[in-house]
Design a protein around this motif. Structure first.
Motif, PDB file in Angstrom:
ATOM      1  N   THR A 160      49.659  11.191 -78.721  1.00 23.12           N
ATOM      2  CA  THR A 160      48.842  10.850 -80.176  1.00 23.12           C
ATOM      3  C   THR A 160      48.134   9.577 -79.904  1.00 23.12           C
ATOM      4  O   THR A 160      48.240   9.033 -79.128  1.00 23.12           O
ATOM      5  CB  THR A 160      49.991  10.609 -81.166  1.00 23.12           C
ATOM      6  N   GLY A 161      46.903   9.485 -80.766  1.00 18.27           N
ATOM      7  CA  GLY A 161      46.051   8.728 -81.033  1.00 18.27           C
ATOM      8  C   GLY A 161      46.798   7.261 -81.298  1.00 18.27           C
ATOM      9  O   GLY A 161      46.369   6.118 -80.722  1.00 18.27           O
ATOM     10  N   SER A 162      47.751   7.370 -82.007  1.00 20.09           N
ATOM     11  CA  SER A 162      48.382   6.153 -82.154  1.00 20.09           C
ATOM     12  C   SER A 162      49.053   5.306 -80.976  1.00 20.09           C
ATOM     13  O   SER A 162      48.848   4.121 -80.752  1.00 20.09           O
ATOM     14  CB  SER A 162      49.599   6.340 -83.323  1.00 20.09           C
ATOM     15  N   TYR A 202      41.143   3.124 -89.590  1.00 18.15           N
ATOM     16  CA  TYR A 202      42.262   3.818 -89.631  1.00 18.15           C
ATOM     17  C   TYR A 202      42.463   3.968 -88.049  1.00 18.15           C
ATOM     18  O   TYR A 202      41.531   4.643 -87.380  1.00 18.15           O
ATOM     19  CB  TYR A 202      42.521   5.061 -90.258  1.00 18.15           C
ATOM     20  N   ASP A 253      37.606   3.608 -79.942  1.00 17.22           N
ATOM     21  CA  ASP A 253      38.574   4.642 -80.530  1.00 17.22           C
ATOM     22  C   ASP A 253      37.704   5.758 -80.617  1.00 17.22           C
ATOM     23  O   ASP A 253      37.101   5.963 -81.871  1.00 17.22           O
ATOM     24  CB  ASP A 253      39.171   4.080 -81.812  1.00 17.22           C
ATOM     25  N   GLN A 287      38.267  10.208 -83.324  1.00 19.09           N
ATOM     26  CA  GLN A 287      37.593  11.109 -84.298  1.00 19.09           C
ATOM     27  C   GLN A 287      36.380  11.507 -83.768  1.00 19.09           C
ATOM     28  O   GLN A 287      35.824  12.688 -84.097  1.00 19.09           O
ATOM     29  CB  GLN A 287      37.129  10.229 -85.575  1.00 19.09           C
ATOM     30  N   LYS A 339      43.240  13.712 -81.012  1.00 22.14           N
ATOM     31  CA  LYS A 339      43.156  14.812 -81.784  1.00 22.14           C
ATOM     32  C   LYS A 339      42.289  16.059 -81.350  1.00 22.14           C
ATOM     33  O   LYS A 339      43.051  16.849 -80.715  1.00 22.14           O
ATOM     34  CB  LYS A 339      42.193  14.440 -83.202  1.00 22.14           C
TER      35      LYS A 339
HETATM   36  C1  LIG Z   1      40.436   7.035 -85.539  1.00 22.96           C
HETATM   37  C2  LIG Z   1      41.498   7.287 -85.420  1.00 22.96           C
HETATM   38  N1  LIG Z   1      42.409   6.513 -84.657  1.00 22.96           N
HETATM   39  C3  LIG Z   1      43.593   6.937 -84.309  1.00 22.96           C
HETATM   40  C4  LIG Z   1      44.321   7.813 -85.120  1.00 22.96           C
HETATM   41  C5  LIG Z   1      45.643   8.348 -84.894  1.00 22.96           C
HETATM   42  O1  LIG Z   1      45.978   9.404 -84.170  1.00 22.96           O
HETATM   43  P1  LIG Z   1      47.271  10.175 -84.366  1.00 22.96           P
HETATM   44  O2  LIG Z   1      47.231  10.604 -85.966  1.00 22.96           O
HETATM   45  O3  LIG Z   1      47.136  11.368 -83.378  1.00 22.96           O
HETATM   46  O4  LIG Z   1      48.270   9.073 -83.986  1.00 22.96           O
HETATM   47  C6  LIG Z   1      43.533   8.334 -85.954  1.00 22.96           C
HETATM   48  C7  LIG Z   1      44.327   9.579 -86.746  1.00 22.96           C
HETATM   49  O5  LIG Z   1      43.375   9.974 -87.606  1.00 22.96           O
HETATM   50  C8  LIG Z   1      42.203   8.233 -86.106  1.00 22.96           C
HETATM   51  O6  LIG Z   1      41.489   8.547 -87.024  1.00 22.96           O
END
Ligand SMILES: Cc1ncc(COP(=O)(O)O)c(C=O)c1O
Length: 781
Positions: free
Chosen positions: A472-474, A500, A596, A599, A626
């Motif tokens: 995941t992005g997180s 975010y 990041d 998006q 994503k």
């Molecule tokens: C710019 C950005 N970074 C990180 C994330 C986190 O990604 P994830 O929901 O896959 O953990 C998002 C999610 O919307 C995002 O928009």
């Protein structure tokens, strides 16, 4: 003595004076009938006479002498309820019933004037009366939860007298009209009439349809005791004197009303109690729908009955009219609330907020939707929310189209996850072929992870040559954070004002969309995104002062992290020099620079494959997510070898699912589709086309403010005639378009900007459809 005619309201009960036995007489009664001797202390009561007895044997008891107008059958109901609770929920702290020398729970006595009274003995419960401090919320949820538990305990209880008519039962609110002459103040009179009218209109018709049973009906601070060392722990429930058969929601409103007295935030207070109750007994939407009026009904009931009773029992004025003045003020505060807003808040606290909208549209599909919403609330808890006032229940996707269960088609102008189109056959085949063959963790050698790492790093500038896979992005941003701290030896973070970056513990703190600026921890400082707002135009990005602020709190920057498409900030790309300056200042202060691309990456922005390429910079770390797996959970961190090495020397890194063969097959197929179908160029061309048409619309519709973004990521500001941003209107437009089958979102601080972010297979004819729906919304709103 029995009130044989139970069709009569028990006015006489409230009219008849409390018993007036002397302490000596009561001592005598205790001894003769119950074999009890000890010290007696009078206790407060609305209509009875109660004493605390400390017996010579050391027991603490309560002797209750009922009002002469009280029906013994009603007292019998109360005592049997206590016995019932003792069986079904022995832990619930309610009094126990003691029997007389004759083996009876109720004895009858005669006063000197000939009136007859029931007398009974209950155990005295330890604990202290709760502090009714409006600033203290500790008791609110526990009160709601404890009341609901009591309701559950009484679910299987019945008594033939239970339908007797008690004025304190909210079912009978309309009966209060006859006491209106006792309200002397004209404003108060008007206030009561206003809420009585609302009650007759909104509540009365629903009474026969709602859940009812025997309930306590007076679960208020006067009738509970809390632990001395914990004001939120209820250790005693007393006074079952108003027990009756009525609506569950009446019982809850009865609890809530006195808690609002003198409270600066009555709606928030009520919501807390409701939330506690709803956790034990899920409330139904029809119940929540009338709660605003029922709470008002209970408040007026308290004041109307008090005003009337003071005139007939002036000797007990202090007890009867204690809170009346404060309650009038609370009622006035309640009246100026918007009932729809209050109800929405109640629905929201029960995670049922979408239901209202759904209910207003009667058709069969909504029944399914409704049941889904209830199950979501129950099974997923309160954190989840859905898009749109009338949420969409999607069952199938194809390209830029989504379909609901009724076969309705929606143009998807929102989902960046399905980057190359929903269920693209090439991606679906790649995933299913690999799933048929093997899926395992990155502890074993596999070709896909290497091929994907090559394909990703091939698209990055030198020296970004190492690719680490996560899901995941997180996680990607979390890993970037770990590396930045280790490499820099610093602890501070620089982000934009409305950012975010994820949902993990650390990345939540880098997300001003989730944590308001004021609550940000001191190691996180903000700067301006390259928005077109005046703050940014007039000043620089604010990075120097953000670094200074970090320093004042003992931190130096470990990293600057930027969503290169600035989606949460309102959708922008970097103007020339913006990133370059920020990177230089961050690096000079010892921090790393993170792009990041969760998006903005993978060609969406048209002009460039990555968002950071809008300026002349090379980040230290790039995070991806994503669109990378077209909906399959796949994300990555790309960096320089020496940065990855620092992590390797410290802890190493393992992620069970990150880079598994199926995910990598998905990632590879996405890159192939982008290439083969020339989707980056498509994003550029369709984006430009949309932008030109929007510029024309902008001339005709002053509500369209600035338009910003790039390729197939566009933000359209919605503004008021004076140019101020208009989030309410943006929300209406989004929902209007949804009703017309076009899905978009909103973004920016307070969400005043329409967010257009479709799969990048979006064509010009789709853009025409989108703009048609936008124009229709603007014409009709
Ligand atoms: C710019 C950005 N970074 C990180 C994330 C986190 O990604 P994830 O929901 O896959 O953990 C998002 C999610 O919307 C995002 O928009």
């Amino acid at each position: 003595m029995s009130n044989a005619n139970h069709d009569l309201y028990q006015d006489d009960l409230l009219e008849t004076r409390s018993p007036g036995f002397t302490i000596a007489q009561v001592k005598d009664i205790g001894d003769k009938l119950f074999g009890l001797t000890g010290d007696l202390f009078p206790l407060d009561s609305e209509r009875d006479q109660n004493f605390h007895i400390r017996t010579e044997a050391g027991d603490q008891l309560v002797i209750k002498i009922a009002n002469s107008a009280e029906d013994p059958a009603v007292i019998d109901m109360q005592l049997r309820a206590l016995e019932h609770i003792a069986v079904v929920d022995p832990e619930l702290p309610v009094p126990k019933v003691l029997l007389s020398r004759n083996g009876l729970a109720i004895e009858q006595i005669q006063a000197e004037n000939g009136t007859e009274h029931c007398v009974r003995i209950l155990t005295y419960l330890p604990g202290i009366p709760p502090m009714v401090d409006p600033a203290d919320h500790a008791l609110l949820r526990p009160m709601g939860a404890c009341l609901a538990r009591l309701v559950l305990d009484l679910r299987g209880f019945f008594h033939p007298i239970a339908n007797y008519k008690l004025l304190w039962d909210l079912k009978h609110t309309s009966k209060l009209r006859q006491y209106l002459p006792h309200i002397r103040d004209a404003n108060h009179h008007e206030l009561v009439s206003y809420f009585l009218d609302r009650f007759d209109r909104n509540v009365l018709p629903l009474i026969p349809k709602l859940r009812a049973q025997i309930v306590h009906n007076d679960f208020v601070p006067d009738n509970i005791l809390v632990a001395e060392d914990d004001p939120g722990r209820i250790v005693g429930i007393i006074d079952f004197g108003d027990m009756t058969h009525t609506l569950l929601i009446n019982d809850l409103a009865t609890t809530i009303a006195p808690m609002l007295c003198g409270h600066a935030d009555p709606v928030g207070t009520a919501a807390e109690i409701i939330a506690g109750y709803h956790e034990i007994i899920p409330l139904e939407d029809a119940e929540l729908g009338i709660l605003y009026d029922l709470i008002a009904a209970r408040m007026i009931m308290l004041n109307v009955i008090a005003s009337w009773r003071v005139t007939i029992h002036p000797y007990n004025k202090e007890y009867i009219a204690g809170n009346v003045e404060q309650m009038w003020t609370t009622l006035e505060a309640w009246r100026i609330q918007d009932p729809a807003d209050v109800t929405r808040k109640f629905f929201r606290v029960c995670s049922l907020w979408e239901m209202e909208e759904v209910n207003s549209i009667p058709n069969k599909a909504n029944e399914t939707l409704k049941s889904h919403l209830l199950r979501r609330a129950r099974l997923l808890g309160p954190c989840y929310y859905l898009f749109y006032k009338r949420p969409v229940h999607i069952v199938r996707g194809e390209g830029v189209w989504l379909y609901d269960g009724d076969g309705n088609r929606y143009l998807d102008a929102y989902n960046n996850v399905a980057h190359v189109g929903h269920c693209h056959p090439h991606v679906v085949n790649a995933i299913s072929n690999q799933a048929r063959q093997l899926n395992t963790s990155s502890r074993y050698m596999h070709g896909h992870i290497l091929e994907l790492a090559e394909q990703i790093t091939k698209r990055m500038p030198e020296p970004l040559s190492v690719c680490m896979f996560v899901c995941t992005g997180s996680e990607a941003n979390e890993l970037a954070w770990q590396m930045s701290k280790l490499v820099s030896g610093n602890s501070g973070v620089l982000i934009t004002k409305f950012s975010y970056h994820g949902s993990s513990a650390a990345t939540t703190q880098f997300s001003t969309e989730l944590i308001p600026q004021k609550k940000l921890p001191s190691h996180v400082q903000t700067l301006f995104a390259p928005t077109s707002n005046t703050a940014f135009r007039k000043s620089d990005s604010g990075i120097s002062s953000a670094i200074t602020a970090l320093g004042e709190h003992g931190h130096q920057p470990a990293m600057l992290i930027l969503d290169t498409a600035f989606v949460s900030d309102g959708i922008y790309t970097s103007p020339k020099g913006y990133l370059k300056t920020l990177f230089a200042k961050t690096r000079a202060a010892g921090g790393l620079c993170i792009a990041d691309e969760v998006q903005g990456g993978f060609g969406r922005l048209g002009q460039h494959f990555w968002g950071f390429q809008f300026d002349d910079v090379i980040p230290d770390i790039v995070t991806l997510g994503k669109p990378m797996g077209n909906g399959h959970p796949l994300a990555a961190v790309v960096t320089r070898p020496e940065i990855a090495e620092v992590l390797a020397n410290e802890t190493g890194y393992f992620n069970t699912y990150g880079g598994n063969p199926v995910s990598c097959a998905a990632g590879l197929s996405v890159l192939e589709v982008i290439e083969k179908e020339a989707l980056q160029r498509n994003a550029l061309e369709v984006g430009q086309y949309m932008r030109e048409r929007l510029a024309v619309l902008q001339r005709d519709y002053p509500v369209i403010g600035e338009i910003h973004g790039s390729g197939l990521l566009q933000g359209i500001d919605i503004v008021k005639p004076d140019g101020a941003l208009d989030p309410e209107m943006a929300d209406c437009i989004m929902n209007h378009m949804r009703e017309n089958g076009v899905l978009i979102g909103t973004t920016g601080q307070h969400y005043p900007t329409l967010k257009i972010r479709p799969p990048i297979v979006f064509q010009k004819e789709h853009a025409d459809m989108l703009l048609g729906a936008l124009m229709e919304a603007l014409d009709e709103l």
